[in-house]
Scaffold this active site. Structure first.
Site, PDB file in Angstrom:
ATOM      1  N   GLY A  11       0.824  -1.215   0.000  1.00  0.00           N
ATOM      2  CA  GLY A  11       0.000   0.000   0.000  1.00  0.00           C
ATOM      3  C   GLY A  11       0.851   1.254   0.000  1.00  0.00           C
ATOM      4  O   GLY A  11       0.480   2.275   0.588  1.00  0.00           O
ATOM      5  N   GLY A  14      -0.607   4.679  -0.889  1.00  0.00           N
ATOM      6  CA  GLY A  14      -1.745   5.160  -0.107  1.00  0.00           C
ATOM      7  C   GLY A  14      -1.378   6.351   0.771  1.00  0.00           C
ATOM      8  O   GLY A  14      -0.247   6.852   0.720  1.00  0.00           O
ATOM      9  N   GLN A  15      -2.343   6.787   1.581  1.00  0.00           N
ATOM     10  CA  GLN A  15      -2.135   8.008   2.372  1.00  0.00           C
ATOM     11  C   GLN A  15      -0.889   7.897   3.266  1.00  0.00           C
ATOM     12  O   GLN A  15      -0.037   8.785   3.263  1.00  0.00           O
ATOM     13  CB  GLN A  15      -3.370   8.296   3.251  1.00  0.00           C
ATOM     14  CG  GLN A  15      -3.258   9.624   4.000  1.00  0.00           C
ATOM     15  CD  GLN A  15      -4.253   9.764   5.141  1.00  0.00           C
ATOM     16  OE1 GLN A  15      -4.890   8.795   5.558  1.00  0.00           O
ATOM     17  NE2 GLN A  15      -4.386  10.968   5.657  1.00  0.00           N
ATOM     18  N   ASP A  37       2.338  -1.768  -4.483  1.00  0.00           N
ATOM     19  CA  ASP A  37       0.935  -1.344  -4.417  1.00  0.00           C
ATOM     20  C   ASP A  37       0.160  -2.086  -5.500  1.00  0.00           C
ATOM     21  O   ASP A  37       0.731  -2.505  -6.506  1.00  0.00           O
ATOM     22  CB  ASP A  37       0.818   0.177  -4.632  1.00  0.00           C
ATOM     23  CG  ASP A  37      -0.432   0.737  -3.970  1.00  0.00           C
ATOM     24  OD1 ASP A  37      -0.300   1.419  -2.935  1.00  0.00           O
ATOM     25  OD2 ASP A  37      -1.550   0.479  -4.477  1.00  0.00           O
ATOM     26  N   ILE A  38      -1.139  -2.186  -5.277  1.00  0.00           N
ATOM     27  CA  ILE A  38      -2.001  -2.796  -6.308  1.00  0.00           C
ATOM     28  C   ILE A  38      -2.300  -1.793  -7.417  1.00  0.00           C
ATOM     29  O   ILE A  38      -2.634  -2.168  -8.535  1.00  0.00           O
ATOM     30  CB  ILE A  38      -3.296  -3.331  -5.671  1.00  0.00           C
ATOM     31  CG1 ILE A  38      -4.056  -4.238  -6.645  1.00  0.00           C
ATOM     32  CG2 ILE A  38      -4.190  -2.186  -5.165  1.00  0.00           C
ATOM     33  CD1 ILE A  38      -5.231  -4.963  -6.031  1.00  0.00           C
ATOM     34  N   ASP A  56      -0.592  -7.385  -5.505  1.00  0.00           N
ATOM     35  CA  ASP A  56      -1.908  -7.572  -4.892  1.00  0.00           C
ATOM     36  C   ASP A  56      -1.685  -8.532  -3.721  1.00  0.00           C
ATOM     37  O   ASP A  56      -1.273  -9.682  -3.933  1.00  0.00           O
ATOM     38  CB  ASP A  56      -2.854  -8.187  -5.945  1.00  0.00           C
ATOM     39  CG  ASP A  56      -4.226  -8.501  -5.367  1.00  0.00           C
ATOM     40  OD1 ASP A  56      -4.415  -8.349  -4.146  1.00  0.00           O
ATOM     41  OD2 ASP A  56      -5.106  -8.911  -6.149  1.00  0.00           O
ATOM     42  N   TYR A 146     -14.938  -3.215   8.563  1.00  0.00           N
ATOM     43  CA  TYR A 146     -13.545  -2.765   8.725  1.00  0.00           C
ATOM     44  C   TYR A 146     -13.087  -3.002  10.170  1.00  0.00           C
ATOM     45  O   TYR A 146     -12.010  -3.560  10.416  1.00  0.00           O
ATOM     46  CB  TYR A 146     -13.463  -1.283   8.366  1.00  0.00           C
ATOM     47  CG  TYR A 146     -12.137  -0.603   8.626  1.00  0.00           C
ATOM     48  CD1 TYR A 146     -10.978  -1.014   7.983  1.00  0.00           C
ATOM     49  CD2 TYR A 146     -12.057   0.480   9.500  1.00  0.00           C
ATOM     50  CE1 TYR A 146      -9.763  -0.356   8.204  1.00  0.00           C
ATOM     51  CE2 TYR A 146     -10.851   1.137   9.721  1.00  0.00           C
ATOM     52  CZ  TYR A 146      -9.710   0.717   9.076  1.00  0.00           C
ATOM     53  OH  TYR A 146      -8.515   1.366   9.294  1.00  0.00           O
ATOM     54  N   LYS A 150     -10.199  -5.414  11.707  1.00  0.00           N
ATOM     55  CA  LYS A 150      -9.078  -4.868  12.484  1.00  0.00           C
ATOM     56  C   LYS A 150      -8.914  -5.624  13.792  1.00  0.00           C
ATOM     57  O   LYS A 150      -7.792  -5.899  14.232  1.00  0.00           O
ATOM     58  CB  LYS A 150      -9.280  -3.363  12.727  1.00  0.00           C
ATOM     59  CG  LYS A 150      -8.991  -2.520  11.496  1.00  0.00           C
ATOM     60  CD  LYS A 150      -7.515  -2.588  11.141  1.00  0.00           C
ATOM     61  CE  LYS A 150      -7.213  -2.332   9.707  1.00  0.00           C
ATOM     62  NZ  LYS A 150      -5.821  -2.565   9.316  1.00  0.00           N
ATOM     63  N   ILE A 176      -6.029   9.957  10.356  1.00  0.00           N
ATOM     64  CA  ILE A 176      -4.727  10.562  10.044  1.00  0.00           C
ATOM     65  C   ILE A 176      -4.940  11.755   9.104  1.00  0.00           C
ATOM     66  O   ILE A 176      -5.562  11.630   8.053  1.00  0.00           O
ATOM     67  CB  ILE A 176      -3.770   9.530   9.396  1.00  0.00           C
ATOM     68  CG1 ILE A 176      -3.622   8.282  10.287  1.00  0.00           C
ATOM     69  CG2 ILE A 176      -2.408  10.164   9.103  1.00  0.00           C
ATOM     70  CD1 ILE A 176      -3.051   8.525  11.680  1.00  0.00           C
TER      71      ILE A 176
HETATM   72  C1  AKB Z   1     -11.247   5.355   8.727  1.00  0.00           C
HETATM   73  O1  AKB Z   1     -11.861   6.405   8.938  1.00  0.00           O
HETATM   74  O2  AKB Z   1     -11.788   4.329   8.303  1.00  0.00           O
HETATM   75  C2  AKB Z   1      -9.772   5.311   9.050  1.00  0.00           C
HETATM   76  C3  AKB Z   1      -9.501   4.781  10.416  1.00  0.00           C
HETATM   77  C4  AKB Z   1      -9.890   5.554  11.593  1.00  0.00           C
HETATM   78  O3  AKB Z   1      -8.972   3.718  10.537  1.00  0.00           O
HETATM   79  N1  AKB Z   1      -9.204   6.615   8.904  1.00  0.00           N
END
Ligand code: AKB
Length: 323
Positions: A11, A14-15, A37-38, A56, A146, A150, A176
């Site tokens: 990644g 990415g950001q 990165d993909i 990937d 998500y 995590k 972030i």
């Molecule tokens: C999101 O908003 O999904 C991310 C996070 C807090 O992991 N920035």
């Protein structure tokens, strides 16, 4: 981390990856840090400053090939599908975040990789978690896909530490804030978009309401947290892949007020959408005393210094080339 490490960043465009990779190249040498990165449209500064591999993380064969080819010893696994995108396509988020992370851990166990950074997020918390000063040890019952991935990532990483003696570390990143690469698909993205729009148009319509308060961190602190944790003495760590880290917390209208100090005619309006529901299940403030005690974590930026720096950088870019 020693100078001879061969480092893989997933990644990397990415950001966070797009700022972490140059920093690692500066520290360890361009050739030592393999960006991957993909995506295919990779900014030239990333592609031309050192090795780049199209990757990937769902392809085990390709992952194996890259890790073997470069004799990778250390991985920063930064690729993930974030909270808002995850709710749009939960199956895909599950695949990338769960299978991708498991692939990275498995390949590490069976290769020369000794150490990994696998980030978690404040999304690991959920509606039944205490929202003020959220403790290190607390209820982890998120209701976004998500967040679920995590929590699983934290548990799986800690499992590989205990079972296979792999050195896996990670922290629960807050939102972030940065000015180099836009975040994509997160709930906390408003705290970045507001700055771009303030500089471009002096007005912003926010997708969460004015009272929404979430933990945030400026990119220099995010990079510091990531590298400080990776540099910490393993023997001093009681936690591994699940450190709470705090930077700052603010309500949206407080951020708008801070921006107005620099752009007096800035205006904000609010049109909350499905992301409001996600934000309402996350902490408002974080207790990061475990990170402070175990590896000396301390953030440098607060709301005022972050806002000043963000606006300075974005105005400079706006004048040079537009945003
Ligand atoms: C999101 O908003 O999904 C991310 C996070 C807090 O992991 N920035």
């Amino acid at each position: 981390m020693n100078k001879k490490e061969k480092i893989l960043v997933t990644g990397a465009a990415g950001q966070i990856g797009s700022e972490l990779t140059p920093l690692l190249r500066e520290r360890y040498g361009n050739i030592q840090v393999i960006a991957s990165d993909i995506k295919t449209d990779i900014p030239s500064d990333l592609k031309d400053s050192g090795p780049f591999e199209h990757l990937d993380v769902l392809s085990n064969e390709r992952l194996f090939e890259v890790v073997k080819k470069h004799r990778i010893t250390l991985i920063f696994h930064m690729s993930a599908i974030l909270s808002a995108s995850g709710e749009q396509n939960p199956q895909h988020a599950w695949k990338v975040n769960i299978e991708g992370t498991r692939n990275i851990l498995e390949i590490s166990k069976d290769s020369e990789v000794k150490k990994l950074f696998i980030p978690s997020s404040i999304a690991a918390f959920g509606p039944s978690t205490p929202r003020e000063d959220t403790p290190q040890e607390t209820i982890l019952r998120p209701n976004t896909v998500y967040g679920i991935t995590k929590v699983a990532g934290e548990l799986l990483s800690n499992y590989y530490v205990a079972r296979y003696k792999l050195d896996v570390r990670g922290c629960r990143y807050p939102g972030i804030i940065s000015h180099k690469t836009l975040p994509g698909g997160g709930t906390t993205d408003y705290a970045v978009a507001i700055f771009y729009e303030a500089v471009r148009k002096k007005t912003y319509t926010c997708f969460v309401n004015k009272e929404t308060m979430l933990p945030m961190m400026y990119m220099p602190d995010c990079l510091k947290a990531t590298l400080d944790l990776m540099d910490a003495n393993f023997k001093k760590l009681q936690h591994h892949a699940d450190f709470n880290v705090a930077g700052m917390s603010f309500k949206v209208h407080e951020l708008a007020r801070e921006i107005k100090k620099h752009i007096p005619d800035f205006t904000i309006s609010y049109e909350p959408d499905y992301r409001q529901k996600i934000a309402d299940t996350w902490p408002r403030t974080i207790d990061d005393s475990a990170a402070r005690q175990e590896w000396g974590w301390e953030p440098e930026y607060d709301l005022s210094s972050m806002t000043e720096d963000m606006l300075k950088e974005l105005r400079r870019r706006h004048q040079e080339s537009g945003l």
